[in-house]
Structure formats: C-alpha cells, structure tokens
Write a protein that holds these residues in place. Structure first.
Motif, short mmCIF file in Angstrom:
data_model
loop_
_atom_site.label_atom_id
_atom_site.label_comp_id
_atom_site.label_asym_id
_atom_site.label_seq_id
_atom_site.Cartn_x
_atom_site.Cartn_y
_atom_site.Cartn_z
N ALA A 14 0.85 -1.21 0.00
CA ALA A 14 0.00 0.00 0.00
C ALA A 14 0.88 1.25 0.00
CB ALA A 14 -0.92 0.00 1.21
N ALA A 15 1.93 1.24 0.82
CA ALA A 15 2.81 2.41 0.93
C ALA A 15 3.56 2.63 -0.38
CB ALA A 15 3.79 2.21 2.08
N VAL A 16 4.08 1.56 -0.95
CA VAL A 16 4.84 1.68 -2.20
C VAL A 16 3.91 2.13 -3.34
CG1 VAL A 16 6.07 0.34 -3.97
CG2 VAL A 16 6.71 0.11 -1.56
N ARG A 17 2.69 1.63 -3.35
CA ARG A 17 1.77 2.04 -4.43
C ARG A 17 1.50 3.56 -4.36
NH1 ARG A 17 -2.53 -1.10 -3.75
NH2 ARG A 17 -2.15 -2.63 -5.36
N ARG A 18 1.28 4.07 -3.15
CA ARG A 18 1.04 5.51 -3.02
C ARG A 18 2.28 6.32 -3.41
NH1 ARG A 18 -4.01 7.13 -0.06
NH2 ARG A 18 -5.08 5.15 -0.07
N ALA A 19 3.45 5.82 -3.03
CA ALA A 19 4.69 6.53 -3.38
C ALA A 19 4.88 6.51 -4.91
CB ALA A 19 5.88 5.89 -2.67
N CYS A 20 4.53 5.42 -5.55
CA CYS A 20 4.66 5.34 -7.02
C CYS A 20 3.73 6.34 -7.70
CB CYS A 20 4.33 3.93 -7.53
SG CYS A 20 5.59 2.70 -7.16
N SER A 50 9.15 13.59 -0.58
CA SER A 50 7.72 13.35 -0.38
C SER A 50 7.43 11.86 -0.33
CB SER A 50 6.91 13.98 -1.52
OG SER A 50 7.25 15.34 -1.65
N ALA A 51 8.08 11.10 -1.19
CA ALA A 51 7.84 9.64 -1.18
C ALA A 51 8.30 9.06 0.16
CB ALA A 51 8.58 8.97 -2.34
N GLN A 52 9.44 9.55 0.69
CA GLN A 52 9.89 9.04 1.99
C GLN A 52 8.90 9.45 3.10
OE1 GLN A 52 13.97 8.51 2.83
NE2 GLN A 52 13.84 9.12 4.97
N ALA A 53 8.39 10.69 3.01
CA ALA A 53 7.41 11.14 4.01
C ALA A 53 6.17 10.25 4.00
CB ALA A 53 7.02 12.60 3.74
N VAL A 54 5.71 9.91 2.81
CA VAL A 54 4.48 9.11 2.69
C VAL A 54 4.70 7.69 3.22
CG1 VAL A 54 2.97 8.00 0.98
CG2 VAL A 54 3.48 10.46 0.82
N VAL A 55 5.77 7.05 2.77
CA VAL A 55 6.00 5.66 3.20
C VAL A 55 6.23 5.61 4.71
CG1 VAL A 55 7.56 3.67 3.00
CG2 VAL A 55 6.88 4.94 0.94
N ASN A 56 7.04 6.53 5.23
CA ASN A 56 7.34 6.51 6.67
C ASN A 56 6.10 6.82 7.51
OD1 ASN A 56 9.91 5.89 5.97
ND2 ASN A 56 10.88 7.68 6.91
N THR A 57 5.24 7.70 7.01
CA THR A 57 4.00 8.01 7.73
C THR A 57 3.15 6.75 7.86
OG1 THR A 57 3.98 10.30 6.97
CG2 THR A 57 1.86 9.39 7.63
N ILE A 58 3.04 6.01 6.78
CA ILE A 58 2.22 4.79 6.80
C ILE A 58 2.85 3.73 7.70
CG2 ILE A 58 1.27 2.92 5.36
CD1 ILE A 58 1.17 5.02 3.04
N LEU A 59 4.17 3.53 7.56
CA LEU A 59 4.86 2.52 8.40
C LEU A 59 4.73 2.87 9.87
CD1 LEU A 59 8.25 1.80 6.54
CD2 LEU A 59 6.21 0.37 6.60
N LEU A 142 14.42 1.75 3.29
CA LEU A 142 13.62 2.46 2.28
C LEU A 142 14.49 3.29 1.35
CD1 LEU A 142 10.96 3.65 1.07
CD2 LEU A 142 11.10 5.42 2.85
N ASP A 143 14.32 3.08 0.05
CA ASP A 143 14.86 4.01 -0.95
C ASP A 143 13.64 4.60 -1.66
OD1 ASP A 143 16.12 5.40 -2.94
OD2 ASP A 143 17.60 3.83 -3.33
N PRO A 144 13.30 5.86 -1.34
CA PRO A 144 12.04 6.40 -1.88
C PRO A 144 12.07 6.57 -3.40
CG PRO A 144 13.29 8.12 -0.76
CD PRO A 144 14.01 6.82 -0.49
N GLN A 156 13.80 3.94 -16.17
CA GLN A 156 13.45 3.11 -15.02
C GLN A 156 13.92 3.73 -13.71
OE1 GLN A 156 11.32 0.78 -15.22
NE2 GLN A 156 11.32 1.02 -17.45
N TYR A 157 13.07 3.61 -12.70
CA TYR A 157 13.43 3.92 -11.32
C TYR A 157 12.53 3.06 -10.46
CZ TYR A 157 9.17 6.77 -10.91
OH TYR A 157 7.86 7.20 -10.88
N ALA A 158 12.79 3.02 -9.16
CA ALA A 158 12.01 2.12 -8.32
C ALA A 158 11.84 2.68 -6.91
CB ALA A 158 12.71 0.76 -8.25
N VAL A 159 10.70 2.38 -6.32
CA VAL A 159 10.47 2.68 -4.90
C VAL A 159 10.70 1.36 -4.16
CG1 VAL A 159 8.79 3.41 -3.18
CG2 VAL A 159 8.75 4.44 -5.47
N CYS A 160 11.68 1.35 -3.26
CA CYS A 160 12.12 0.06 -2.69
C CYS A 160 11.99 0.04 -1.17
CB CYS A 160 13.58 -0.18 -3.07
SG CYS A 160 13.86 -0.13 -4.84
N LEU A 161 11.28 -0.95 -0.68
CA LEU A 161 11.01 -1.06 0.75
C LEU A 161 11.25 -2.51 1.17
CD1 LEU A 161 9.84 0.31 3.32
CD2 LEU A 161 7.56 -0.22 2.44
#
Ligand SMILES: Nc1ncnc2c1ncn2[C@@H]1O[C@H](COP(=O)(O)O)[C@@H](O)[C@H]1OP(=O)(O)O
Ligand SMILES: [Mg+2]
Ligand SMILES: [Mg+2]
Ligand SMILES: [Mg+2]
Length: 351
Positions: A14-20, A50-59, A142-144, A156-161
């Motif tokens: 869920a977190a990675v999908r929102r970050a993507c 922002s991607a790190q903020a979102v993933v970390n907020t959810i985690l 996490l690599d946002p 290519q790039y990736a959101v990695c958790l």
C-alpha cells in the motif's frame, strides 16, 4: 492462520503504491515545465522527500515501534530558505496520503480523505528514516526513489522497501512505475509492484488493477542470457561486464537500466545475470539499494552473492560494508558467472 508477514506485506505494498503514484505525478508535471530537461535536481529532491514522508507516515502508523533506515533526511528542509520546497512536499505528500482507499488499503493506517498531516509531522516522518541498521532487531529499509538518473530520463526507477529482521531480509517490495507489465510488450501497460516474502515466493502485481502473477527465473539457454547492468558507467564496471559476458559465450547485448528494476527484470526472466562490479571499491553499497532486490532474486529461484561467492550482509549497518561487487543469477547460472568473474579478474591482474 494467516501467513507470516502478511500484514507487513499488505502495508508495504500500500505504501509503495502511493509513493509510485506520487513520483509519477511529479514526473508528469515536471516534463511540462522543462525543469527536468535542464537537469535541475530540486524537483527530484521533492519527489524523493515526499515519497519518503508518505512511506514513513504509513509505516509509523501501522508499526509504531519499527525503526526505518531511509536514504533521505529532513535537515536541509528545516533550513531557512527551503520554504518553497517544504510547501511542495506538504502538498504532494498530503495528496498521496489522502487519496481514496485502494485495493488492500486500510483506513486504520491513517490513509484516505481528510487525513492531512502538518509540515512538522511530515518532516518528522522523513527523519524517522535515521536508523543506523545493525545485526539485532526488526527494521525497514527504504529508498524512496532508487535510480534518480532514470527518473530524470523518464526511464526506469524504483520505490524500494524491505523488512529486515536480525540482518535477514524477510520482505521486499519494489515498485516500478515505468516498467512494462509484460516484457514482450514494451509499449504496453506500464507500472508493476514486485514483492517477495522469505520462504513464500515472489509475485508481481500491476499498479493499475492489482492483477497478480507469480515471478520466477525461467531456465534460459546460455545463448539467451544477457547481462543486466547500470546505465551509469560510474556505478559499475561495464567493461569488466563485457569480458565476463564473452567468457560466458553470451551473444546478446547487455540490457542497461537504472535502479533495482534490474532485480525485478532478472526475477521474471528478462535477462539472466545482474553483475555490478565496483568502479570505486571505496564506495560502499547501501542496504536500501539492494535489500528488496536480493530477496526477490532468492524467492524467484536465484542466488545473490558478492563476487567472492559470499552472501550480502544486511546486518552491518546502513551499508553492505566492504565492496566486492554483486552477482545475481538463477541458481544454475550463478556458479558459472562467479567462475567467469574470477577468470576475468585474473586476466586483468596479469595485464
Ligand atoms: N559510485 C557508485 N557506485 C555504485 N553505486 C552508486 C555510486 N554512486 C551512487 N550509486 C548508487 O547506485 C544506485 C543506482 O544504481 P544503478 O546505476 O544501477 O541504477 C543509486 O542508489 C545510487 O545512489 P544515489 O541514490 O545516491 O544516486
Ligand atoms: Mg538508490
Ligand atoms: Mg534514492
Ligand atoms: Mg539518492
């Protein structure tokens, strides 16, 4: 009884999908302003933060006591003069966090309409990524945005958790917004999330409609193998790769792409070998750059080691320590690659 780490997997996806969604939307807005083609790095920084903020907020909501080893921190954002940057980050992060609940999302993770965060809460969320790693305990890496250069190119790039317990990667998720869902249709639907849980295999889901498919490295005839390698010549020794390729009798040209999308491609059989030999042995690889990919490869039937054949150690700290490069391939191919790497190294030493 539910499978081990099933909640963690659901939250991580869920977190990675929102970050993507967030990073894709930043990119789409950027191309229009041409900031991207000028190589101005600040918009990328906005997407990373922002991607790190979102993933970390959810985690932090789902697993409040879990530490996070994240690539970014908010020190620069707290400085005078960073107000415009801060405002954009609040806007982008809240847009992502308050989007309607999607497949698998739960409101108890603090998601959905009306769940805006303040600037202070978001900066603190970014700084939750300050864990130093280590051999004991449970933590996330996490690599946002992995593959900043790829993001800039529209490549290519990736959101990695990843979830690491006592130095062992238990769960890995890689979101690839620009990767074709099916490699034989390169112009078809793009956007996939790969996930793997230790001992439970690996799978791919589409970002758009969460369609699932298992992921495994198929047996490939040696002539069908090719090397997956970095786009950036500064990140890996590409001429060494060429020598190894020749020693293995590989005839197909290498596939160059940025980020952990390389691991995702290898895991589903688009390639055959991922080889990353250091240009600068002083550079220490970061755990967030490899944790998710390493588990994905193992769960897809592959092996990943350094060039000496030793496993990567995710329990040292924020890095993998001394850099002996990385070799990943299907089990049967891996031993051949290691042998070719040793031969190429001896040939180089004899020069
Ligand atoms: N000198 C280096 N050697 C290897 N990897 C590097 C080096 N400098 C940066 N990286 C990292 O390599 C990763 C991308 O690898 P690839 O080129 O295979 O896509 C990024 O995380 C990038 O870090 P950063 O995120 O700080 O740019
Ligand atoms: Mg990275
Ligand atoms: Mg990054
Ligand atoms: Mg970076």
């Amino acid at each position: 009884m539910s499978l081990q780490y099933s909640t963690e997997k659901q939250v991580a996806i869920a977190a990675v999908r929102r970050a993507c969604a967030l990073t894709s939307s930043v990119f789409n807005k950027l191309v229009k302003t041409e900031t991207l083609t000028k190589g101005d790095k600040s918009p990328v920084t906005i997407a990373d933060y922002s991607a790190q903020a979102v993933v970390n907020t959810i985690l932090s909501k789902a697993f409040p006591s879990d530490p996070i080893v994240g690539e970014e921190d908010a020190a620069d954002l707290r400085q005078d003069g960073a107000e415009t940057l801060r405002n954009r980050i609040v806007e982008l992060s809240n847009e992502a966090l308050t989007a309607d609940l999607g497949v698998g999302d739960l409101a108890e993770w603090g998601l959905g309409p009306g769940k805006e965060r303040t600037l202070e809460q978001l900066l603190d969320a970014i700084d939750r990524g300050n864990d130093q790693g280590g051999p004991i305990g449970r933590r996330w890496s996490l690599d946002p945005i992995d593959g900043t250069k790829g993001f800039l190119r529209g490549g290519q790039y990736a959101v990695c958790l990843a979830l690491i317990v006592d130095g062992d990667v238990k769960l890995g998720v890689i979101g690839c917004p620009n990767l074709p869902v099916n490699s034989i249709e390169p112009e078809g639907l793009k956007g996939c999330i790969f996930s793997a849980v230790k001992g439970q295999g690996a799978e791919q889901i589409t970002i758009s409609d969460a369609k699932r498919s298992p992921v495994f490295i198929p047996p490939l005839e040696p002539r069908m193998l090719n090397l997956l390698e970095s786009m950036e010549a500064a990140h890996a020794d590409l001429s060494f790769n060429q020598q190894v390729s020749e020693l293995l009798g590989i005839t197909r040209p290498p596939t160059r792409m940025d980020s952990q999308a390389k691991y995702a491609c290898l895991a589903r059989g688009d390639g055959g070998v991922y080889l990353r030999m250091p240009i600068n042995p002083e550079y220490q690889e970061k755990i967030w750059d490899h944790a998710s990919g390493a588990l994905l490869i193992q769960e897809a039937g592959g092996v990943i080691t350094n060039s000496l054949g030793k496993p990567l150690d995710f329990g040292i700290g924020r890095t993998l320590g001394k850099n002996y490069g990385i070799v990943a391939a299907r089990k049967d191919v891996h031993a051949q690659v290691l042998e070719a790497v040793q031969k190429a190294r001896s040939a180089q030493a004899a020069l």
